[in-house]
Design a protein around this motif. Structure first.
Motif, mmCIF file in Angstrom:
data_model
loop_
_atom_site.group_PDB
_atom_site.id
_atom_site.type_symbol
_atom_site.label_atom_id
_atom_site.label_comp_id
_atom_site.label_asym_id
_atom_site.label_seq_id
_atom_site.Cartn_x
_atom_site.Cartn_y
_atom_site.Cartn_z
ATOM 1 N N GLY A 142 -7.518 -27.844 -69.879
ATOM 2 C CA GLY A 142 -8.790 -27.127 -69.967
ATOM 3 C C GLY A 142 -8.631 -25.788 -70.670
ATOM 4 N N ALA A 143 -7.546 -25.075 -70.355
ATOM 5 C CA ALA A 143 -7.314 -23.774 -70.990
ATOM 6 C C ALA A 143 -7.106 -23.942 -72.493
ATOM 7 C CB ALA A 143 -6.105 -23.099 -70.357
ATOM 8 N N GLY A 148 -9.192 -23.290 -77.900
ATOM 9 C CA GLY A 148 -9.463 -23.841 -79.222
ATOM 10 C C GLY A 148 -10.878 -23.585 -79.701
ATOM 11 N N ARG A 149 -11.799 -23.374 -78.762
ATOM 12 C CA ARG A 149 -13.196 -23.113 -79.141
ATOM 13 C C ARG A 149 -13.476 -21.628 -79.348
ATOM 14 N NH1 ARG A 149 -13.985 -27.120 -75.069
ATOM 15 N NH2 ARG A 149 -14.510 -25.514 -73.526
ATOM 16 N N ARG A 150 -12.510 -20.770 -79.021
ATOM 17 C CA ARG A 150 -12.743 -19.337 -79.184
ATOM 18 C C ARG A 150 -12.776 -18.971 -80.669
ATOM 19 N NH1 ARG A 150 -9.471 -15.319 -75.152
ATOM 20 N NH2 ARG A 150 -10.427 -15.943 -73.177
ATOM 21 N N LEU A 162 -2.058 -10.039 -77.715
ATOM 22 C CA LEU A 162 -3.485 -9.813 -77.475
ATOM 23 C C LEU A 162 -3.665 -8.728 -76.414
ATOM 24 C CD1 LEU A 162 -4.816 -13.495 -77.360
ATOM 25 C CD2 LEU A 162 -4.756 -11.925 -79.311
ATOM 26 N N ALA A 163 -4.599 -7.832 -76.648
ATOM 27 C CA ALA A 163 -4.794 -6.693 -75.740
ATOM 28 C C ALA A 163 -5.128 -7.152 -74.328
ATOM 29 C CB ALA A 163 -5.891 -5.776 -76.287
ATOM 30 N N ASP A 164 -5.989 -8.169 -74.206
ATOM 31 C CA ASP A 164 -6.374 -8.627 -72.864
ATOM 32 C C ASP A 164 -5.194 -9.259 -72.136
ATOM 33 O OD1 ASP A 164 -8.927 -7.741 -73.293
ATOM 34 O OD2 ASP A 164 -9.782 -9.725 -73.697
ATOM 35 N N LEU A 165 -4.340 -9.983 -72.853
ATOM 36 C CA LEU A 165 -3.181 -10.599 -72.214
ATOM 37 C C LEU A 165 -2.171 -9.533 -71.806
ATOM 38 C CD1 LEU A 165 -1.805 -13.222 -71.369
ATOM 39 C CD2 LEU A 165 -0.845 -13.400 -73.675
ATOM 40 N N PRO A 361 2.494 -17.038 -81.512
ATOM 41 C CA PRO A 361 1.288 -17.676 -82.058
ATOM 42 C C PRO A 361 0.045 -17.411 -81.199
ATOM 43 C CG PRO A 361 3.135 -19.182 -82.186
ATOM 44 C CD PRO A 361 3.615 -17.982 -81.414
ATOM 45 N N ARG A 362 -1.035 -17.062 -81.894
ATOM 46 C CA ARG A 362 -2.263 -16.690 -81.166
ATOM 47 C C ARG A 362 -2.826 -17.835 -80.319
ATOM 48 N NH1 ARG A 362 -6.693 -12.483 -82.981
ATOM 49 N NH2 ARG A 362 -8.139 -12.717 -81.239
ATOM 50 N N PRO A 363 -2.852 -19.097 -80.797
ATOM 51 C CA PRO A 363 -3.390 -20.156 -79.927
ATOM 52 C C PRO A 363 -2.663 -20.244 -78.588
ATOM 53 C CG PRO A 363 -3.186 -20.942 -82.173
ATOM 54 C CD PRO A 363 -2.505 -19.615 -82.129
ATOM 55 N N LEU A 364 -1.354 -20.011 -78.587
ATOM 56 C CA LEU A 364 -0.604 -20.051 -77.336
ATOM 57 C C LEU A 364 -0.993 -18.875 -76.437
ATOM 58 C CD1 LEU A 364 1.495 -22.034 -76.281
ATOM 59 C CD2 LEU A 364 3.282 -20.520 -77.117
ATOM 60 N N GLN A 365 -1.166 -17.695 -77.021
ATOM 61 C CA GLN A 365 -1.600 -16.541 -76.228
ATOM 62 C C GLN A 365 -3.004 -16.756 -75.670
ATOM 63 O OE1 GLN A 365 -0.692 -12.495 -77.507
ATOM 64 N NE2 GLN A 365 0.275 -13.331 -79.350
ATOM 65 N N GLU A 366 -3.903 -17.286 -76.489
ATOM 66 C CA GLU A 366 -5.274 -17.532 -76.020
ATOM 67 C C GLU A 366 -5.278 -18.555 -74.882
ATOM 68 O OE1 GLU A 366 -7.866 -15.892 -76.896
ATOM 69 O OE2 GLU A 366 -7.753 -15.265 -78.988
ATOM 70 N N THR A 367 -4.431 -19.577 -74.995
ATOM 71 C CA THR A 367 -4.338 -20.579 -73.926
ATOM 72 C C THR A 367 -3.826 -19.949 -72.636
ATOM 73 O OG1 THR A 367 -3.957 -22.366 -75.520
ATOM 74 C CG2 THR A 367 -3.239 -22.751 -73.253
ATOM 75 N N ALA A 368 -2.784 -19.110 -72.747
ATOM 76 C CA ALA A 368 -2.253 -18.429 -71.560
ATOM 77 C C ALA A 368 -3.312 -17.555 -70.912
ATOM 78 C CB ALA A 368 -1.044 -17.596 -71.943
ATOM 79 N N LEU A 369 -4.086 -16.847 -71.723
ATOM 80 C CA LEU A 369 -5.135 -15.971 -71.189
ATOM 81 C C LEU A 369 -6.208 -16.773 -70.472
ATOM 82 C CD1 LEU A 369 -5.900 -12.987 -71.070
ATOM 83 C CD2 LEU A 369 -7.055 -13.264 -73.274
ATOM 84 N N GLU A 370 -6.597 -17.897 -71.052
ATOM 85 C CA GLU A 370 -7.580 -18.770 -70.389
ATOM 86 C C GLU A 370 -7.028 -19.309 -69.073
ATOM 87 O OE1 GLU A 370 -10.619 -19.603 -70.860
ATOM 88 O OE2 GLU A 370 -11.084 -18.830 -72.855
ATOM 89 N N LEU A 371 -5.745 -19.669 -69.068
ATOM 90 C CA LEU A 371 -5.155 -20.249 -67.858
ATOM 91 C C LEU A 371 -5.127 -19.236 -66.719
ATOM 92 C CD1 LEU A 371 -3.579 -22.584 -66.456
ATOM 93 C CD2 LEU A 371 -1.484 -21.503 -67.321
ATOM 94 N N VAL A 372 -4.546 -18.051 -66.958
ATOM 95 C CA VAL A 372 -4.361 -17.106 -65.852
ATOM 96 C C VAL A 372 -5.672 -16.490 -65.398
ATOM 97 C CG1 VAL A 372 -2.001 -16.601 -66.557
ATOM 98 C CG2 VAL A 372 -3.871 -15.153 -67.414
#
Length: 496
Positions: A142-143, A148-150, A162-165, A361-372
């Motif tokens: 799901g994350a 991927g849609r961001r 990423l600043a938020d991460l 890689p940004r997709p991996l960071q975005e996925t981690a941010l969505e997960l946590v």
């Protein structure tokens, strides 16, 4: 039949049937294979990709899959002997700078042993990553989909992360009331990468670095590959002995100490409050950094007492460089971690990472941010804590029944037990006999930076299917132990 075995079965069938088709002949369609062998589209796709990689078939999008032409014969081997001289010329001077040069060598044997996949039918008491049944696969999927849609997911990220991460890591590591903030965090490609960046940034080649003994073999591999000299500081049941740590700083002039103060790998020890304060006091007095490898904080067991705060949260002076990773608690492929540092040390870390990797890689960071940031992450951690307690208890009780002569400190976090063997036991022979008996375990020698104090085994309880398989693994280990150690089977092993 699981996915891997389905792919292997279909591959075997297709290889055996290829002779039926002429060169350039078209194989059955994916739909035909799915219906004939009752497999999924994913299984067909993976089996086809494997045949393409082997050069046996050619895939033509829109047309189908065709048998490839005859393979060229094997090429004669080249002469590789020149490399021996070239690599030997890559030498570094002795520690004092006046000794004869010695070839620079990286030793990954300790890491490769724990990354090895046990033979089919064996029980894994060796690995360092969660069994798929313990991974939050649905939450990860799901994350990944949400990431991927961001908008901008495939754009270049800031080199620091990423600043938020970064802000999330700062809160997770030190809490909201700490001096540590997002600007003090560097996102890394997992914990191993973070350790490599930290050691290469904080110590010059040839310098001593203080390490716990025993300790994580991957850290020793990083230090030696960087040309550093690991200096052991012994542990007891409560972690590193701070009296010996102070002596080691004074004797070596080291400026870095690497430690795992929580659920230490491999012993499972946790530093008590007084020793934690002593580590910081001693390092400040020595003008040295403490690299805090906090790999197991999210592998806490459900029956654990409240966890101590990180050393980084108690450090106002920038002594601590903290290492944290999501990999252990989520998936071996979610290689996202963090380094924290305050002051000029952060610029050193940032420079080293940029030179090595540019950025994570940004997709991996975005996925981690969505997960946590999802409720599913918190549910997963609660479920994981229950499962780890159950698994640890199953292994500890099975050892008490099957191998009562062996003793281990039973931790409230992490994923392993550290067994001290009777003096004179050949731990390598025991590990080999265990693998022959159908269970993979880890000998203790690679965990020691110098001579080992005694023979040991490390038993991991996160790579097996479940509690019943763990119990069976211990029964298989007992058979191997009786074979290798029968003359000493009645001797006590002594304290762990």
């Amino acid at each position: 039949m699981n996915d891997d075995s389905s792919v292997a079965h279909l591959l075997g069938v297709l290889r055996s049937e290829l002779e039926r088709y002429p060169e350039g002949g078209r194989l059955p369609s994916s739909r035909s294979l799915m219906e004939r062998y009752r497999v999924s589209p994913v299984t067909v796709s993976r089996a086809t990709a494997a045949l393409v990689a082997e050069g046996l078939v050619v895939s033509r999008p829109g047309a189908g899959v065709f048998r490839a032409g005859p393979q060229a014969g094997p090429r004669p081997p080249g002469d590789l002997s020149w490399q021996e001289a070239a690599l030997s010329a890559d030498a570094s001077p002795g520690p004092a700078g006046d000794g004869p040069p010695s070839p620079r060598r990286a030793d990954a044997s300790g890491l490769l042993a724990t990354l090895a996949v046990p033979p089919p039918g064996s029980i894994d008491l060796n690995g360092g990553y969660l069994h798929p049944s313990l991974q939050p696969e649905r939450a990860l999927a799901g994350a990944l989909a949400r990431a991927g849609r961001r908008p901008g997911t495939w754009e270049r990220p800031p080199v620091e992360g990423l600043a938020d991460l970064r802000a999330w890591f700062a809160r997770d590591i030190a809490g909201p009331d700490s001096l540590l903030g997002g600007a003090d965090v560097l996102v890394t490609a997992g914990g191993q990468s973070a350790l490599s960046t930290a050691l290469r940034s904080l110590a010059a080649p040839g310098a001593p670095v203080l390490v716990e003994s025993p300790t994580y073999p991957g850290m020793l591999a990083v230090a030696r590959a960087a040309g550093l000299r690991p200096v052991p500081v012994p542990l007891d049941a409560d972690g590193v002995r701070t009296d010996l740590l102070e002596d080691a700083f004074r004797a070596t002039g080291a400026r870095v100490f690497v430690c795992q103060p929580l659920f230490h790998n491999p012993t499972g020890a946790t530093l008590p409050p007084e020793r934690r304060r002593e580590v910081l006091r001693i390092a400040r007095r020595a003008g040295a950094f403490v690299v805090e490898d906090d790999f197991a904080r999210r592998l806490v067991h459900a029956d654990a007492p409240p966890l101590p705060r990180t050393l980084a949260a108690e450090d106002p002076d920038g002594v601590v460089v903290h290492v944290r990773s999501l990999t252990k608690a989520a998936s071996p492929s979610l290689r996202v971690g963090a380094l924290t540092a305050r002051g000029p040390a952060m610029e050193r870390l940032r420079t080293t990472q940029v030179i090595d990797n540019f950025f994570v890689p940004r997709p991996l960071q975005e996925t981690a941010l969505e997960l946590v940031g999802s409720p599913a992450w918190r549910r997963h951690l609660r479920t994981l804590a229950d499962a780890l307690r159950s698994r640890r208890t199953a292994v500890a009780e099975a050892l008490g029944r099957e191998l009562p002569a062996l003793r281990a400190q039973v931790p409230h976090g992490g994923y392993h037990l550290w067994l001290r063997l009777p003096a004179g036991t050949d731990e390598t022979a025991l590990a080999a006999a265990a693998l022959h008996a159908g269970v993979a375990v880890t000998p203790g020698r690679p965990y020691f930076p110098a001579e080992a104090s005694a023979p040991h085994l490390r038993l991991s309880y996160i790579g097996a299917v479940g509690d019943d398989q763990l119990r069976e693994g211990v029964r298989r280990l007992r058979r191997a132990y009786a074979q290798v150690c029968s003359p000493r089977a009645g001797e006590p092993a002594g304290p762990a």
